[in-house]
Design a protein around this motif. Structure first.
Motif, PDB file in Angstrom:
ATOM      1  N   GLY A 184       6.591 -11.107  21.492  1.00 41.78           N
ATOM      2  CA  GLY A 184       5.527 -10.161  21.163  1.00 41.78           C
ATOM      3  C   GLY A 184       4.140 -10.588  21.572  1.00 41.78           C
ATOM      4  N   MET A 185       4.024 -11.712  22.257  1.00 40.79           N
ATOM      5  CA  MET A 185       2.705 -12.206  22.666  1.00 40.79           C
ATOM      6  C   MET A 185       1.985 -11.180  23.539  1.00 40.79           C
ATOM      7  SD  MET A 185       0.918 -15.162  22.380  1.00 40.79           S
ATOM      8  CE  MET A 185       2.004 -16.584  22.390  1.00 40.79           C
ATOM      9  N   ASN A 186       0.753 -10.833  23.166  1.00 47.33           N
ATOM     10  CA  ASN A 186      -0.106  -9.903  23.918  1.00 47.33           C
ATOM     11  C   ASN A 186       0.477  -8.501  24.012  1.00 47.33           C
ATOM     12  OD1 ASN A 186      -1.068 -12.584  24.545  1.00 47.33           O
ATOM     13  ND2 ASN A 186      -2.296 -11.681  26.155  1.00 47.33           N
ATOM     14  N   HIS A 187       1.305  -8.124  23.051  1.00 43.77           N
ATOM     15  CA  HIS A 187       1.842  -6.765  22.997  1.00 43.77           C
ATOM     16  C   HIS A 187       1.172  -5.999  21.858  1.00 43.77           C
ATOM     17  CE1 HIS A 187       4.823  -8.207  25.802  1.00 43.77           C
ATOM     18  NE2 HIS A 187       5.349  -7.005  25.884  1.00 43.77           N
ATOM     19  N   LEU A 188       0.971  -4.714  22.071  1.00 43.31           N
ATOM     20  CA  LEU A 188       0.294  -3.863  21.099  1.00 43.31           C
ATOM     21  C   LEU A 188       1.173  -2.674  20.745  1.00 43.31           C
ATOM     22  CD1 LEU A 188      -2.241  -2.963  19.471  1.00 43.31           C
ATOM     23  CD2 LEU A 188      -3.052  -1.838  21.572  1.00 43.31           C
ATOM     24  N   LEU A 189       1.402  -2.474  19.439  1.00 41.49           N
ATOM     25  CA  LEU A 189       2.177  -1.343  18.939  1.00 41.49           C
ATOM     26  C   LEU A 189       1.267  -0.420  18.138  1.00 41.49           C
ATOM     27  CD1 LEU A 189       5.329  -3.258  17.608  1.00 41.49           C
ATOM     28  CD2 LEU A 189       4.990  -2.277  19.881  1.00 41.49           C
ATOM     29  N   PHE A 190       1.466   0.882  18.294  1.00 40.90           N
ATOM     30  CA  PHE A 190       0.711   1.880  17.531  1.00 40.90           C
ATOM     31  C   PHE A 190       1.632   2.529  16.505  1.00 40.90           C
ATOM     32  CE2 PHE A 190      -1.911   1.529  21.298  1.00 40.90           C
ATOM     33  CZ  PHE A 190      -3.200   1.732  20.834  1.00 40.90           C
ATOM     34  N   ASN A 191       1.215   2.487  15.233  1.00 35.40           N
ATOM     35  CA  ASN A 191       1.994   3.106  14.159  1.00 35.40           C
ATOM     36  C   ASN A 191       1.042   3.768  13.174  1.00 35.40           C
ATOM     37  OD1 ASN A 191       3.021   2.203  11.076  1.00 35.40           O
ATOM     38  ND2 ASN A 191       4.404   3.484  12.253  1.00 35.40           N
ATOM     39  N   MET A 192       1.308   5.029  12.836  1.00 35.86           N
ATOM     40  CA  MET A 192       0.443   5.752  11.902  1.00 35.86           C
ATOM     41  C   MET A 192       1.103   6.025  10.560  1.00 35.86           C
ATOM     42  SD  MET A 192      -1.612   8.440  14.296  1.00 35.86           S
ATOM     43  CE  MET A 192      -2.841   7.846  15.475  1.00 35.86           C
ATOM     44  N   LEU A 193       2.406   6.170  10.551  1.00 31.36           N
ATOM     45  CA  LEU A 193       3.122   6.437   9.305  1.00 31.36           C
ATOM     46  C   LEU A 193       4.097   5.296   9.064  1.00 31.36           C
ATOM     47  CD1 LEU A 193       3.831  10.275   9.696  1.00 31.36           C
ATOM     48  CD2 LEU A 193       1.971   9.164   8.444  1.00 31.36           C
ATOM     49  N   PRO A 194       3.663   4.232   8.357  1.00 29.58           N
ATOM     50  CA  PRO A 194       4.531   3.082   8.120  1.00 29.58           C
ATOM     51  C   PRO A 194       5.389   3.281   6.871  1.00 29.58           C
ATOM     52  CG  PRO A 194       2.365   2.634   7.225  1.00 29.58           C
ATOM     53  CD  PRO A 194       2.315   4.026   7.827  1.00 29.58           C
ATOM     54  N   GLY A 195       6.353   2.378   6.722  1.00 25.90           N
ATOM     55  CA  GLY A 195       7.139   2.343   5.500  1.00 25.90           C
ATOM     56  C   GLY A 195       7.977   3.582   5.282  1.00 25.90           C
ATOM     57  N   GLY A 196       8.727   3.560   4.210  1.00 26.20           N
ATOM     58  CA  GLY A 196       9.590   4.674   3.847  1.00 26.20           C
ATOM     59  C   GLY A 196       9.982   4.553   2.391  1.00 26.20           C
ATOM     60  N   PRO A 197      10.635   5.587   1.868  1.00 31.35           N
ATOM     61  CA  PRO A 197      11.001   5.563   0.453  1.00 31.35           C
ATOM     62  C   PRO A 197      11.978   4.412   0.159  1.00 31.35           C
ATOM     63  CG  PRO A 197      12.092   7.367   1.609  1.00 31.35           C
ATOM     64  CD  PRO A 197      11.105   6.777   2.550  1.00 31.35           C
ATOM     65  N   ASP A 199       9.618   2.332  -1.472  1.00 25.33           N
ATOM     66  CA  ASP A 199       8.440   1.486  -1.673  1.00 25.33           C
ATOM     67  C   ASP A 199       7.284   1.805  -0.733  1.00 25.33           C
ATOM     68  OD1 ASP A 199       9.812   0.660   0.518  1.00 25.33           O
ATOM     69  OD2 ASP A 199       9.643  -1.489   0.113  1.00 25.33           O
ATOM     70  N   TYR A 200       7.542   2.420   0.411  1.00 30.89           N
ATOM     71  CA  TYR A 200       6.505   2.782   1.378  1.00 30.89           C
ATOM     72  C   TYR A 200       5.608   1.580   1.712  1.00 30.89           C
ATOM     73  CZ  TYR A 200       7.711   7.708   1.041  1.00 30.89           C
ATOM     74  OH  TYR A 200       8.376   8.911   1.101  1.00 30.89           O
ATOM     75  N   ASN A 201       6.176   0.657   2.465  1.00 32.28           N
ATOM     76  CA  ASN A 201       5.417  -0.512   2.905  1.00 32.28           C
ATOM     77  C   ASN A 201       4.170  -0.052   3.665  1.00 32.28           C
ATOM     78  OD1 ASN A 201       4.669  -3.099   3.501  1.00 32.28           O
ATOM     79  ND2 ASN A 201       6.258  -3.434   5.053  1.00 32.28           N
ATOM     80  N   THR A 202       3.083  -0.828   3.586  1.00 34.36           N
ATOM     81  CA  THR A 202       1.828  -0.418   4.224  1.00 34.36           C
ATOM     82  C   THR A 202       1.718  -0.889   5.673  1.00 34.36           C
ATOM     83  OG1 THR A 202       0.732  -2.373   3.317  1.00 34.36           O
ATOM     84  CG2 THR A 202       0.598  -0.330   2.045  1.00 34.36           C
ATOM     85  N   ALA A 203       2.760  -1.505   6.193  1.00 33.54           N
ATOM     86  CA  ALA A 203       2.801  -1.880   7.606  1.00 33.54           C
ATOM     87  C   ALA A 203       4.180  -1.541   8.156  1.00 33.54           C
ATOM     88  CB  ALA A 203       2.497  -3.369   7.789  1.00 33.54           C
ATOM     89  N   LEU A 204       4.260  -1.372   9.450  1.00 32.38           N
ATOM     90  CA  LEU A 204       5.508  -1.008  10.117  1.00 32.38           C
ATOM     91  C   LEU A 204       6.619  -1.992   9.754  1.00 32.38           C
ATOM     92  CD1 LEU A 204       6.833   0.833  12.327  1.00 32.38           C
ATOM     93  CD2 LEU A 204       6.099  -0.886  13.991  1.00 32.38           C
ATOM     94  N   TRP A 221      -3.012  -6.680   1.757  1.00 28.72           N
ATOM     95  CA  TRP A 221      -1.881  -7.608   1.736  1.00 28.72           C
ATOM     96  C   TRP A 221      -1.195  -7.695   3.084  1.00 28.72           C
ATOM     97  CZ3 TRP A 221      -1.503 -10.609  -2.412  1.00 28.72           C
ATOM     98  CH2 TRP A 221      -2.091 -10.180  -3.604  1.00 28.72           C
ATOM     99  N   THR A 222      -1.235  -6.653   3.862  1.00 27.73           N
ATOM    100  CA  THR A 222      -0.482  -6.628   5.125  1.00 27.73           C
ATOM    101  C   THR A 222      -1.367  -6.701   6.361  1.00 27.73           C
ATOM    102  OG1 THR A 222      -0.493  -4.202   5.043  1.00 27.73           O
ATOM    103  CG2 THR A 222       1.443  -5.335   4.140  1.00 27.73           C
ATOM    104  N   TYR A 223      -2.666  -6.511   6.189  1.00 26.36           N
ATOM    105  CA  TYR A 223      -3.594  -6.496   7.321  1.00 26.36           C
ATOM    106  C   TYR A 223      -3.970  -7.915   7.723  1.00 26.36           C
ATOM    107  CZ  TYR A 223      -7.957  -5.525   9.894  1.00 26.36           C
ATOM    108  OH  TYR A 223      -8.945  -5.461  10.833  1.00 26.36           O
ATOM    109  N   ARG A 224      -3.771  -8.238   8.989  1.00 29.97           N
ATOM    110  CA  ARG A 224      -4.150  -9.548   9.515  1.00 29.97           C
ATOM    111  C   ARG A 224      -5.542  -9.414  10.125  1.00 29.97           C
ATOM    112  NH1 ARG A 224       1.249 -10.388  13.021  1.00 29.97           N
ATOM    113  NH2 ARG A 224       0.658  -8.239  13.507  1.00 29.97           N
ATOM    114  N   GLN A 225      -6.535  -9.802   9.352  1.00 33.70           N
ATOM    115  CA  GLN A 225      -7.933  -9.585   9.730  1.00 33.70           C
ATOM    116  C   GLN A 225      -8.264 -10.283  11.047  1.00 33.70           C
ATOM    117  OE1 GLN A 225     -10.676 -10.652   6.693  1.00 33.70           O
ATOM    118  NE2 GLN A 225     -12.416  -9.650   7.673  1.00 33.70           N
ATOM    119  N   GLY A 226      -8.939  -9.536  11.925  1.00 33.73           N
ATOM    120  CA  GLY A 226      -9.298 -10.087  13.224  1.00 33.73           C
ATOM    121  C   GLY A 226      -8.161 -10.083  14.219  1.00 33.73           C
TER     122      GLY A 226
END
Length: 719
Positions: A184-197, A199-204, A221-226
């Protein structure tokens, strides 16, 4: 059988037989119409090709024509995702390298269809319209490259925007099969609707190794700042509904809530607020009496009254945005589009693009536990501030939320700024609506060490009616080798400039600009005619400077493009007896200002002077017809933290032909007022930004006993 026979016996009586030629005519007509309908349907509903000039769709094939890739059950699965990843640990910046434009290069993988061993796709929807728009926008941007070896960032053509449509394990296996995946080095993923029933995780939830995630619903809790980028949840209404911009100001409702699937405890609290504040709060819900469908999604109801959505949002000053099953809500985008100030109640939510956007200027964030105090909190905000927030909210939507293109390119720009921080956008560029063409102006703080000599400089001459002196100045300046253009700012509204045939004939373009008001600040306006980086501001009575002095000043500016480079120096001193600052023009060993009656500077500072000058300084200058040069010295010193550079020994502008009536600076009150200016400006800036130095710049061989013809600047002039 009996019924059939009865119908047959009645047939001839009910339907008269047609003549043969008529029957053939109608059969032919019906066949043509039927074929036309079939052809139209095939054209409308047949899967269209995702066309673009980009390499990822070079063959202009449709999703169904993309190569089919089968995933063996034993295919490797990436790691879950490293929460400790940061740009310096999980991103290889050396892939990006140095390039003159300070811009990352992005590669998009070719379109492929991934299926398991049984032929079942990894996604139930394939490539969504939104993801197609996103990839198309990137492929059409300056970030894109079709050369995989030059790429700094890689974007899969696998659509993971909506986790609900994905098979988690198989999607992860597909990512791991990408040829450049490398954990996954230098790869970028776009996700707008993460998680599912449930618990609905806040990240993919898709395992993604070290890949960066542009996610629409991060929590703290799930955001990696920077590292990750928090993006908005795109609202389809952005493309389907046109909401014209509404002028900021009071609205029909003070607070409006329009979300339909909010928790019952929140709704109960909102209903209590509604009872307390009456018509000031409008509490909407879904319409139970309308059939489900696209039409009902654009309606909201209150006690049987139906409202158009999102149009109703424009009728309120504040609009509530509560957390749902997911933290990220498309309602935020709808509210911003309506120019309604969002009131966000979603604890731990990382707001979209919060790395660069100042949300305090466009929203109100309230802890969920203080929902009951919402009305009181909002009432305490001044009306003027509410109007500014309404304006800012709408601009945030236009710039960063309005389309998948805006969302995608903003994400790439944020990553670009991390990799090239010295060329990153400023806070002002991210957060201030563009009232001027900032994109055409580079800050001198990030110019190359020495700007190229070729473009030369533009001389801007401020004049009122001293035509004879003006013409002499134009003639002298035209002798400077690096002069590229001469711009005359005609500041006299009661008198027309001389006819074109009377002006001096010079070898560079000469342009006359007539101003609407007689203001000293007109000399620092960012005129479109100024195309060079370097500007020489010069008065219409400065006839004593030689071409060597001016050329040398330009050469010094090229080495210090973020400084004011001028000739006569001035000093500010602290008067201990009076307890305030004093302006000093006598000869001293120190300099903290240079007069802009003849000074070089970068045109960027014209924009700052005109549009970003703090407080009422610009109005003060225009009202007092004085101190515009001191204001410019304050501005540049405050931005750069550096002193001006005085060049050559000249200390005063001597104009033997100018009378006391002609010369503004000869007025007896001039010095007193200049001291007042310094104290006024220091008060507005809240500090004294001027820096004192004890040196000047002279040509290397200026004082040497050396043949004049061998010196680059022999005619430097006198004191």
């Amino acid at each position: 059988m009996y019924t059939s026979g009865k119908y047959s016996s009645r047939g001839p009586a009910l339907i008269p037989r047609m003549k043969t030629k008529h029957r053939i005519y109608y059969i032919t007509l019906f066949s043509v119409v039927l074929l036309g309908l079939i052809a139209t349907g095939m054209f409308q509903f047949w899967p269209h090709s995702i066309e673009s000039t980009a390499d990822w769709t070079l063959d202009k094939r449709s999703v169904h024509d993309a190569p089919l890739i089968r995933l063996p059950v034993s295919s490797p699965i990436p790691e879950r995702g490293d929460l400790s990843c940061r740009m310096h640990t999980c991103f290889d910046v050396y892939r990006c390298g140095y390039n003159p434009k300070n811009r990352i290069k992005v590669y998009i993988y070719p379109l492929q269809r991934f299926v398991d061993e049984l032929g079942v796709p990894i996604s139930s929807t394939g490539l969504s319209r939104e993801y197609n728009d996103l990839l198309s926008a990137i492929s059409d941007s300056d970030f894109y490259t079709d050369d995989v070896t030059r790429a700094c960032l890689f974007i899969p053509s696998i659509d993971v925007l909506n986790q609900n449509s994905l098979r988690i394990r198989e999607t992860a296996q597909a990512l791991a099969m990408l040829p450049r995946w490398d954990k996954g080095m230098n790869h970028l993923l776009f996700n707008m609707l993460p998680g599912g029933p449930p618990d609905y995780n806040t990240a993919l939830d898709v395992p993604r190794d070290r890949a960066l995630l542009a996610g629409g619903g991060f929590s703290t809790w799930t955001y990696r700042q920077g590292y990750d980028v928090s993006i908005p949840v795109y609202s389809p209404l952005s493309a389907d509904v046109d909401l014209p911009e509404r002028q900021p100001g009071p609205r029909r409702y003070f607070i409006l809530s329009s979300q339909t699937a909010i928790h019952r405890e929140y709704r109960a609290e909102l209903e209590r607020l509604k009872e307390e504040n009456g018509e000031a709060l409008l509490l909407l819900d879904k319409c139970s009496n309308l059939s489900q469908g696209a039409a009902s999604a654009r309606k909201r109801c209150y006690k049987g009254q139906v409202y158009d959505y999102p149009q109703i949002l424009q009728e309120s000053s504040f609009c509530v945005v509560l957390r749902g099953a997911r933290l990220g809500q498309a309602a935020l985008s709808d509210v911003l589009q309506a120019g309604c100030v969002p009131v966000i109640l979603a604890d731990s939510y990382i707001l979209p693009f919060s790395e660069v956007l100042d949300w305090k200027r466009a929203s109100v964030v309230i802890p969920e536990e203080k929902l009951s105090e919402m009305y009181t909190i909002l009432k305490s905000i001044p009306h003027r501030q509410v109007e500014e927030m309404q304006r800012q909210a709408r601009w945030f939507w236009e710039a960063y939320f309005s389309s998948m293109k805006a969302i995608g390119l903003t994400t790439l720009q944020i990553i670009n700024d991390r990799i090239y921080p010295y060329a990153a956008r400023t806070y002002e560029q991210w957060n201030n609506p563009p009232v001027v063409k900032w994109s055409s102006v580079n800050s001198p703080l990030f110019l190359p060490l020495i700007p190229p000599r070729a473009p030369g400089f533009t001389a801007v001459v401020l004049t009122y009616d001293r035509v004879e002196s003006l013409f002499r100045v134009i003639t002298e300046i035209s002798k400077v080798p690096s002069l590229a253009k001469l711009l005359v700012v005609w500041n006299n509204q009661n008198k027309s400039p001389p006819e074109e045939t009377l002006w001096p004939k010079i070898s560079v373009p000469l342009k006359v600009v007539r101003t609407k008001e007689n203001k000293l600040s007109n000399r620092f306006f960012p005129y479109d005619e100024i195309e060079t980086e370097a500007v020489l501001a010069i008065d219409d009575d400065i006839i004593m400077l030689t071409s060597d002095e001016l050329q040398f000043g330009y050469e010094v500016w090229r080495e210090f493009p973020d400084r004011l480079v001028g000739y006569p120096g001035r000093l500010h001193l602290w008067d201990h007896e009076m307890g305030k600052w004093k302006y000093e023009s006598e000869w001293t060993n120190e300099v903290s200002m240079v007069l802009t009656g003849a000074a070089f500077y970068h045109k960027y500072f014209n924009y700052l002077y005109t549009y970003k000058m703090p407080g009422d300084i610009k109005n003060w200058v225009d009202a007092h017809m004085n101190c515009e040069d001191i204001a410019m010295n304050f501005l540049v010193a405050n931005i750069t933290g550096k002193a001006p550079i005085k060049v050559t020994p000249r200390k005063k502008f001597k104009c033997p032909e100018c009378t006391a009536i002609d010369g503004l600076s000869l007025d007896q009150t001039h010095m007193v007022e200049r001291s007042e200016c310094i104290n006024k400006f220091a008060s507005v800036f809240g500090t004294m930004p001027l820096k004192v130095v004890e040196h000047r710049a002279d040509p290397v061989l200026y004082k040497d006993d050396f043949p004049e013809k061998l010196k680059s600047f022999p005619n430097i002039g006198s004191l």
